[in-house]
Structure formats: structure tokens, C-alpha cells
Design a protein around this motif. Structure first.
Motif, PDB file in Angstrom:
ATOM      1  N   GLU A  56      89.376  11.019   8.106  1.00 51.74           N
ATOM      2  CA  GLU A  56      90.646  10.858   7.290  1.00 51.74           C
ATOM      3  C   GLU A  56      90.753  11.832   6.212  1.00 51.74           C
ATOM      4  O   GLU A  56      91.627  12.915   6.290  1.00 51.74           O
ATOM      5  CB  GLU A  56      90.775   9.585   6.749  1.00 51.74           C
ATOM      6  CG  GLU A  56      92.030   9.036   6.039  1.00 51.74           C
ATOM      7  CD  GLU A  56      92.303   7.915   5.511  1.00 51.74           C
ATOM      8  OE1 GLU A  56      91.254   6.980   6.123  1.00 51.74           O
ATOM      9  OE2 GLU A  56      93.100   7.385   4.983  1.00 51.74           O
ATOM     10  N   ALA A  57      89.659  12.194   5.492  1.00 54.44           N
ATOM     11  CA  ALA A  57      89.727  13.177   4.557  1.00 54.44           C
ATOM     12  C   ALA A  57      89.690  14.574   5.137  1.00 54.44           C
ATOM     13  O   ALA A  57      90.326  15.446   4.639  1.00 54.44           O
ATOM     14  CB  ALA A  57      88.365  13.213   3.972  1.00 54.44           C
ATOM     15  N   LEU A  58      89.112  14.907   6.304  1.00 57.35           N
ATOM     16  CA  LEU A  58      89.366  16.279   6.863  1.00 57.35           C
ATOM     17  C   LEU A  58      90.995  16.475   7.558  1.00 57.35           C
ATOM     18  O   LEU A  58      91.187  17.515   7.438  1.00 57.35           O
ATOM     19  CB  LEU A  58      88.375  16.210   8.087  1.00 57.35           C
ATOM     20  CG  LEU A  58      86.901  15.975   7.653  1.00 57.35           C
ATOM     21  CD1 LEU A  58      85.947  15.919   8.867  1.00 57.35           C
ATOM     22  CD2 LEU A  58      86.406  17.125   6.886  1.00 57.35           C
ATOM     23  N   MET A  59      91.216  15.331   7.913  1.00 54.50           N
ATOM     24  CA  MET A  59      92.569  15.282   8.634  1.00 54.50           C
ATOM     25  C   MET A  59      93.702  15.826   7.630  1.00 54.50           C
ATOM     26  O   MET A  59      94.696  16.219   8.077  1.00 54.50           O
ATOM     27  CB  MET A  59      93.107  14.140   9.215  1.00 54.50           C
ATOM     28  CG  MET A  59      92.190  13.894  10.561  1.00 54.50           C
ATOM     29  SD  MET A  59      93.185  14.601  11.945  1.00 54.50           S
ATOM     30  CE  MET A  59      94.646  14.165  11.968  1.00 54.50           C
TER      31      MET A  59
END
Lengths: 266, 333
Positions: free
Chosen positions: A93-96
Motif C-alpha cells: 500500500e505504501a509503495l503503491m
């Protein structure tokens, strides 16, 4: 490229911070060569005829097969496995939500396990050299290209498995089936010419068949680049077709996941 | 800055084997966010208040492009969250409250280095930005420490530092003080107000089910219940309207009858911390003037009072009142 390297670096630091485990994995890979050496010497008189086109040293033949199977396993499983674990931990989620495009994130997440398998493969081959296998090192650049094509062909299957993870939360038996099938039909421990005819007709669909045959002929049988060009072309074709199908499947799965809400939790 | 217009999200409801056999082609759905509309101005702190399952997180995921809305639109600085995902991600940063989303075996600085690279920052510019967010979040001295050695509060700050790397114009915070102790939570609220909003100039959307967070931080607040936005009001107005008449008073239990004779109806609220005093609640209309008059009457009755204050409404009170104030037809529509 910088983003891929940043993800690779982060995963590398995390993984190698388990120092004992890292050390033990290298030692165990080296140690695994010893029984293969003695087994190969025992089997060599029987196998020599069937592997004659790919060199006369059965130990070298098997070691290259084992090294390729390391690469194949990680190239197939790296994307779905990284996706699954990063979704589970919340990292995905953080990377997206960063500015990095999704394909770059996916490549970056899968880069470390593939890199590690390449190192393992190199360790196995270097170990075999210590045990007396003669390798034509001048052909290494061509072999690097073949290995990259093998990775691309199996990353395509990895993309399909990742699509299954996004939609069904599991890739089911796909990876196991592909790896087992490739090892069985691709000629890891024996030449594909030694298997029954109807199985040989299936082996033409397996990227590993072409990658192994070309690699062994270049490294062990003094073949020229022209001799393996057919195998390399076929491998490239399978990689291109596979990547196109994989990208379509993954794109469709992403759209489904954004609608269904399965992108950020499993 | 943020405009949400009639946004709706429905999820497929998991079915039991029996349901699947009885109706194999049925696709029952639950509505997580139901026709929600609101707008948030630049530099505003907007609170979304609601219980678990109210739809706050789903709404945030749609604003960060992780989920596509089924109906309605949402824009960030004019960019549609569905069609212009890349542009939206340049403006919005969610603070993902999950500590596990950090790389625990990397130092804080290494975590930030990774994400600054993913945000397109490189070289000296990246180092400067990493230093800035470490400074802003008070982590400069512990930047070299591994995240696994951080306290929960420090990890919370690092999650915010990570979100601030790209200098977002909109920051989305989903229950940011959920895992913090009361003192850390208070410090965090101060940090958010003074540093993030006033110094950094961020627009903040804050999802919470902690009423204190709303009172301390938000300019306006929307109350979500089962996916519906029941009301949007200025925090000061909401606070006044929902808690303005209720007061707490600390008295000797023996004096209750004398206070009752002044016209106040007292309801016991349990023992006080201080020995010998008990806490009561009462409704005193008329705001501060009414409260002063009531206190004067109590003093005239010669009743000692240890403490007297206006009672803050609880989250449950707010939601109950918002539900009660919403016409039945609007709630069920």
C-alpha cells in the motif's frame, strides 16, 4: 532504474541482516554439490551417449541444470511471493501511493530473490569448476543473455500467478506445477532426447528446454553462437509471448483489485 | 482542494457454502460508502468521525487511488482520483498507520532513502528532504537506529516522515494515535497542528473515532455512520451544540439535596479521584451565563464545590445525536 535499485538495496539490506542464515545458505549450496559430484560420476557412463550434443561431462551437465532450476524457481515465484508478502505487511500500500509506476515497483520487489538465485547459481557453477568441470568462460556474455530471456519467460508466468493472487488471494498450484513440469520436461538432470516421444513434444513448449540446451552447448560443448541461435530465438519468442499474456492478465487483475478492494489486504 | 461528490463504494459480501449452493449466481453486496459528498478547503483540517466500519478507511483508499469508486467522483486539486491517478498521487500522501509497512531491519534513514527514491528524489535533494522530515518529526538523533528498535510512537512519527517526503499538499491520517499512549497522543496532536498544518501548510483529512482528536485538531468535522455522511459542521459549533448544556460538578455527597433545592437535577457519574468528592452531571441551559447563574445559586446555598466544568461530548453522544437529527427517510434511502 534508480527506483528498482533502491528497492533491491532495501531488500538486500533486510535479507542479509540475518547474517548466520545468509552464510549458512551459501555453505549449504556449496555442500550440496558434493553428493551430486559422486552421483554424476556413477551415472556418467550410462548418460554419456544421450548428452553428447551438450558436452561429455555429466557432472557439468547436471550442475548447469541445477543452477538453471534455481533461477527458474525464483523467476517464477518472485513476483507473486513478493506481492503476497508486501500486501500482507502493508508495505505494498505504501509503495503503491508513491510516484513510481507499478511495473517498476513490481520489478523492484522481485529483483532481490532473482538476484539471490543468480548468485546461488553462480556459486554452484564455480563450485563445479573447483571439482574439475571445464567451462568456456568466453561464452559467459551470451549465457547472460540466455539467462535473462529465461527469467523473462518465467517472470511472465509469475505475472499470471500474481494476477491470481490479486483476484483469488492465492496462486494455487500454478508455480509448483510450472516448476515441477519444467524440471521434468526441460532437461535438468537428463537430456530431453532421453525422454519418451510424447513427452518430448511437450518439452518444446518449455522455455527451460531451449535455455538449458543452448547454455550447455555454449559452456560445455564448444558450440558457436550460430549453433544455438535457433534455441535462443525460440526462447526469446516464448518470453515475448509470455510477457504479453502476463502483462494483460496482471493489468486486468489490478483493475479488478482496485474495484474489489483486494489490493491492500489479503 | 478536496471535493467528494456522491461517492459510493460497494463490496461483494463473502458467502457461506450454503448460500453459494442455493443461489450460485447471486452477488450480494454491502455498501461501505454511500453517496458521500463534502469539500475541504486548502489548509483546513477536516475530521471524519465514525465508529469502526463507518467507511472512513474505504473513503481514504478511494482518495489515494487504491480503490475505484463505484459511483460519484472525487477530485484533489481538480484531478479525478479514478482517471488521473498519477497526478493525484503527486498531491496526496496517506499516513499508513500500519507499523509493519516500514522496513524494520533498516534504519529510519534507510527507510526514508528508499521512499525518497520512489518519490523521484535523488542525490543531494533527497538527502536534504530526508534531513528535513527527520527534523520535522523529531527523529534526527535516532535516524541511524533500526526501526525494530523504535518505540511505537517513534514508528508513528516515521510513518508521517515518510508521507511528508514528497511535500504533499493533502495528508490523509487514518486513526493516527490509535496505538499511542495518552501523552504521546497529545504530543502528536500538537505536532500535527503546529508543524504539519501551520508550518508545512498541509490540508489534512483525519479519520478517527477519538473525540479528543477532533476537538484538538479539526476545523470541521463530518460524522459517518454505516457509510453515510450524516452531518458536516464546524467543530466549534458541533461542540457547542452537542455538549454545550451538559456540565460536571464535584460535590460532597451530603450536599446533593441542598443543590437539588436550587433547581439543578443531578445525575451521579461515579466517584471522584479526590477523596470525599463525588462527580455529578447536570444540564444547565443558557451557555456560560446560565452556568455562572447556577454556580452562584449553589454558592448561595453554602455548598462547597471542588470542581465545575462543561462536559465534552463523547463520540457515542455525537453519533447518537447526529443519527437522531437525520430524518429517518434520509438514513434509510
Amino acid at each position: 532504474m534508480r527506483s528498482i535499485l533502491a528497492l533491491l538495496r532495501a531488500t538486500w539490506i533486510s535479507a542479509t541482516s540475518y547474517r548466520i542464515a545468509t552464510l549458512l545458505s551459501v555453505v549449504s549450496i556449496l555442500a550440496s554439490i558434493v553428493p551430486v559430484f559422486f552421483m554424476a560420476k556413477a551415472v556418467e557412463p550410462i548418460a554419456r551417449a544421450s548428452i553428447s550434443l551438450e558436452g561429455s561431462d555429466y557432472f557439468g551437465f547436471v550442475v548447469i541444470g541445477i543452477a538453471a532450476s534455481y533461477v527458474l524457481l525464483s523467476a517464477t515465484g518472485a513476483i507473486p511471493s513478493a506481492l503476497s508478502s508486501n500486501i500482507g505487511s502493508g508495505t505494498f500500500e505504501a509503495l503503491m501511493v508513491t510516484r513510481t509506476p507499478l511495473p517498476v515497483v513490481i520489478i523492484g520487489l522481485a529483483a532481490y530473490p532473482v538476484m539471490q538465485s543468480l548468485i546461488n547459481a553462480a556459486v554452484v557453477v564455480m563450485g563445479a569448476v573447483v571439482f574439475g568441470v571445464r567451462i568456456d568462460f568466453l561464452m559467459l556474455p551470451a549465457v547472460v543473455v540466455i539467462v535473462l530471456l529465461l527469467i523473462a519467460a518465467h517472470a511472465a508466468i509469475g505475472l499470471i500467478a500474481a494476477a491470481l493472487v490479486l483476484v483469488f488471494r492465492t496462486s494455487g498450484p500454478l508455480i509448483t506445477a510450472v516448476v515441477a513440469g519444467s524440471n521434468l520436461l526441460g532437461g535438468v538432470f537428463y537430456s530431453t532426447s532421453a525422454i519418451p516421444g510424447w513427452l518430448q513434444s511437450l518439452s518444446v513448449l518449455i522455455p527451460l528446454t531451449y535455455a538449458l540446451r543452448a547454455t550447455r552447448r555454449l559452456l560445455l560443448a564448444d558450440a558457436s553462437l550460430a549453433d544455438v541461435s535457433g534455441d535462443v530465438a525460440m526462447l526469446a519468442l516464448l518470453a515475448v509471448i509470455g510477457l504479453a499474456i502476463g502483462a494483460l492478465a496482471f493489468g486486468a487483475a489490478m483493475r479488478h483489485a482496485r474495484r474489489a478492494g483486494t489490493l491492500t489486504h489479503l | 482542494m478536496v471535493t467528494v461528490d456522491g461517492i459510493t463504494k460497494r463490496f461483494r459480501r463473502p458467502r457461506t457454502w450454503r448460500e453459494s449452493v442455493r443461489a450460485p449466481f447471486a452477488a450480494p453486496r454491502v455498501t461501505a460508502v454511500d453517496r458521500v459528498s463534502f469539500a475541504v478547503a486548502e489548509g483546513e483540517v477536516f475530521g471524519l468521525l465514525g465508529q469502526n466500519g463507518a467507511g472512513k478507511t474505504t473513503l481514504f483508499k478511494m482518495l489515494t487511488t487504491l480503490l475505484h469508486p463505484d459511483d460519484g467522483t472525487a477530485t484533489i486539486a481538480g484531478h479525478d482520483v479514478r482517471d488521473e491517478g498519477a497526478a493525484v498521487r503527486r498531491l496526496v500522501a496517506p499516513v499508513i498507520a500500519n507499523e509493519r509497512s516500514l522496513y524494520w531491519r533498516l534504519s529510519a534513514r534507510e527507510n526514508l532513502r528508499l521512499f525518497s527514491s520512489l518519490q523521484g528524489l535523488h542525490g543531494a535533494a533527497a538527502r536534504t528532504e530526508e534531513d528535513r522530515v527527520l527534523g520535522v518529526t523529531g527523529l534526527t538523533d535516532s535516524g541511524a537506529k533500526m526501526v525494530r528498535d523504535y518505540s511505537t510512537g517513534m514508528r508513528q512519527r516515521l510513518l508521517i516522515a515518510r508521507a511528508l517526503l514528497a511535500r504533499p499538499r493533502v495528508l490523509l491520517l487514518d486513526e493516527p494515535t490509535r496505538s499511542l499512549d495518552p501523552i504521546s497522543a497529545r504530543d502528536f496532536r500538537r505536532f500535527l497542528r503546529e508543524t504539519i498544518v501551520e508550518a508545512e501548510g498541509c490540508t489534512v483529512l483525519l479519520a478517527t473515532h477519538d473525540a479528543d482528536e477532533v476537538w484538538d485538531l479539526c476545523d470541521r468535522v463530518g460524522i459517518l455512520e454505516r457509510g453515510r455522511l450524516l452531518t458536516v459542521e464546524a467543530t466549534a459549533l458541533l461542540r457547542h451544540r452537542s455538549g454545550g448544556d451538559r456540565h460536571r460538578i464535584w460535590l460532597r455527597p451530603d450536599d446533593v439535596a441542598r443543590v437539588a433545592s436550587t433547581g439543578l437535577v443531578l445525575q451521579p457519574r461515579g466517584p471522584s479521584i479526590e477523596e470525599g468528592w463525588a462527580t455529578f452531571e447536570c444540564v444547565i441551559p443558557g451557555g456560560a451565563t446560565g452556568a455562572a447563574a447556577a454556580l452562584t445559586r449553589i454558592a448561595a446555598a453554602d455548598v462547597p464545590v471542588a470542581r465545575f466544568e462543561r462536559a465534552e461530548p463523547s463520540l457515542a453522544d455525537l453519533i447518537e445525536r447526529a443519527v437522531a437529527a437525520t430524518p429517518q427517510g434520509d438514513r434509510d434511502a
